[in-house]
Each structure stands twice: as structure tokens, then as C-alpha cells.
Scaffold this active site. Structure first.
Site, mmCIF file in Angstrom:
data_model
loop_
_atom_site.group_PDB
_atom_site.id
_atom_site.type_symbol
_atom_site.label_atom_id
_atom_site.label_comp_id
_atom_site.label_asym_id
_atom_site.label_seq_id
_atom_site.Cartn_x
_atom_site.Cartn_y
_atom_site.Cartn_z
ATOM 1 C CG HIS A 187 13.852 46.595 21.385
ATOM 2 N ND1 HIS A 187 13.331 47.756 21.085
ATOM 3 C CD2 HIS A 187 13.650 45.636 20.027
ATOM 4 C CE1 HIS A 187 12.729 47.682 19.761
ATOM 5 N NE2 HIS A 187 13.170 46.408 19.417
ATOM 6 C CB SER A 233 5.554 48.480 18.585
ATOM 7 O OG SER A 233 5.704 48.877 17.264
ATOM 8 C CB SER A 234 10.051 51.020 16.985
ATOM 9 O OG SER A 234 11.064 50.328 17.802
ATOM 10 N NE ARG A 235 6.126 49.772 11.348
ATOM 11 C CZ ARG A 235 6.962 48.545 11.100
ATOM 12 N NH1 ARG A 235 7.111 47.651 12.161
ATOM 13 N NH2 ARG A 235 7.758 48.372 10.051
#
Length: 279
Positions: free
Chosen positions: A35, A183-185
Site C-alpha cells: 500500500h 497482502s493483508s490476508r
């Protein structure tokens, strides 16, 4: 930081009156270096950068992880400050979808590929919220990561179709040291699952090398990637495809740059990744 549409729009209007340009970076928060790379790119493309943080409920299916999606507002705001973001738009659901809201943005063709096949309605939610954010923030440019390649293609199409006059910029995938796409996941993964997640990037790299060495049959490339990923017991393949990067249509023969895209569920995390294969 702005929580209301009126305050966000007033800020943007003031910049427009001053002749300044705005880059928007839409996010769902729980920020990572991927991000931040989008925000840094925004700093190079416009006078001011606005990041939005909004976990959009309309892009989650009934059995997906909306309630469990990671959130850390204080951490996110500190990270945006360190990256030189000028404003953060952090609305609640009622601001974006007030009582009586009934409009959606829906594309006819591009969602019928890749993630759209197993996540019906997902891209209607994405297109609708992005259209709203573009209208609220009023940027000249908006930046999206290429990890969500289908999302990027859909937003570009929407902006063209609706004559929004906004430059949609894609930014390269940012990876961990072992190649796993940020990734946030990824936080859902156990240590063993995190090691298994490396198989996505390794399969993509092997495909890129095979094509560079002369392989042009997409089925052969897909079978090889399937074998590599399936060797990990916790990896469950949603799809692996080789397609046209513009239309997302299947590309049986790799006779030009092709997008190899895949989605794999490892534990509770559904991971996506992609790479351009060039013969």
C-alpha cells in the site's frame, strides 16, 4: 483525517481552486509496504496524495471474511503520516451507503473471468465503491496495485466507459523477501501455511521461465503450475489461467505477452498472484 464526505470534498475543492493535483490511493486498511508503495507513487504523480481507508461490505460475499477482516486504525494512520500522505478519508458505512442507497455500477464482461467466477457480485461492489470514492475525492489520478489485476482492468474500463477523465495507474506487485505477494490476508496464515504460500510465486516464476525457453501451450503451463501447487496439501486451487492481459479471455497459445493469474486458498486465506509471461 476526514470521516465525512462533506469535509473530504471541501478539502479537495480547495486544492482544485489552488490549481493543485490530487492522487487517490483507495485501500481497505491494515496497510503494508505494498500500500505504501502506491502512496509513494502518488507523491511522484500529483501535488497531494489522499488515501482512503474503507472496508467495503458490498464486495464481500455471504461466506467471506468481512467481520474478521483485519483492522488497525491507529497503525494505519501512523503509516500514512510516515509516507507523506496529505489526507486520509476514513468514512463509516453509513457515509458511503446511507439509508435508501440503491445504485450499483456493474460491468458486463470483465467480471466474468478469474476471481469473478467464484465471487459473484464482488466486482459490482468494487466498481460501485471506487466510483463513489472518485466522485468524492475528485482526483486527477488514482493508483491501484497490479496484484489485483482484474480489479485494475475493471476500474480502467469503468473510468473509460463513464468518461470520468481520471488517469488510472497500475503499480507493480510488492513481494516479501521469499517472493510471496504482500497482502493483508497473509496474517491469517500459520507459520507452516506461510511457507506453503511460496508455491504461488514459484509456480509463476517457473511458468515465466518455460515461456521464455519457448513453451507456448497454455495448458502445458497450467498443468505444470497445478502440479507444483497441489504438492502442498493445504493449498486448494480456485483457478490457474493464462489470458489476454486486456480482455482477460483465455489465451490457449502464448504468442504474445500473456497474463498468468491464479487464486489459491491456503488455510483461511484466499491468495491471489499473477505475472506477465513473455515469449
Amino acid at each position: 483525517m476526514f470521516r465525512t464526505i462533506s469535509r473530504m470534498r471541501a478539502f479537495s475543492s480547495g486544492l482544485h481552486r489552488s490549481g493543485k493535483t490530487i492522487a487517490l490511493v483507495p485501500t481497505m486498511g491494515f496497510l503494508h509496504q505494498g500500500h505504501l508503495s502506491l502512496m509513494e507513487k502518488g507523491n511522484a504523480l500529483a501535488d497531494h496524495v489522499v488515501a482512503s481507508i474503507f472496508v467495503n461490505p458490498t464486495q464481500f460475499g455471504p461466506n467471506e471474511d468481512l467481520s474478521a477482516y483485519p483492522r488497525d486504525e491507529a497503525r494505519d494512520l501512523e503509516m500514512t503520516r510516515r509516507t507523506g500522505v496529505d489526507a486520509v478519508f476514513m468514512p463509516d458505512v453509513q457515509q458511503i451507503y446511507p439509508h435508501g442507497f440503491q445504485t450499483t455500477v456493474s460491468l458486463k464482461v470483465l467480471p466474468n473471468h478469474l476471481c469473478g467466477l467464484s465471487r459473484p457480485g464482488h466486482f459490482d461492489g468494487v466498481a460501485t465503491v471506487v466510483a463513489k470514492l472518485l466522485g468524492i475525492v475528485m482526483p486527477q489520478v488514482a493508483i491501484f496495485g497490479e496484484k489485483d489485476f482484474q480489479q485494475l482492468a475493471i476500474i480502467r474500463q469503468m473510468v473509460r466507459d463513464l468518461d470520468m477523465g481520471i488517469d488510472i495507474v497500475g503499480a507493480p506487485i510488492v513481494r516479501e523477501a521469499d517472493g510471496v505477494a504482500m497482502s493483508s490476508r497473509n496474517m491469517y496464515l500459520s507459520a507452516d501455511q506461510r511457507r506453503s504460500a511460496r508455491c504461488l510465486y514459484r509456480a509463476l516464476k517457473a511458468a515465466r521461465q518455460a515461456v521464455a525457453d519457448g513453451e507456448t501451450d497454455a495448458d502445458t503451463i497450467i498443468r505444470s503450475a497445478t502440479s507444483r501447487i497441489s504438492a502442498h496439501p493445504e493449498a486448494h486451487i480456485d483457478y490457474i489461467t493464462v489470458c489476454d492481459p486486456r480482455t482477460l479471455d483465455d489465451m490457449p497459445v502464448i504468442n504474445g505477452p500473456a497474463l498468468m493469474a491464479l487464486a489459491v486458498k491456503i488455510g483461511a486465506a484466499r491468495l491471489i498472484d499473477n505475472m506477465i509471461l513473455t515469449p
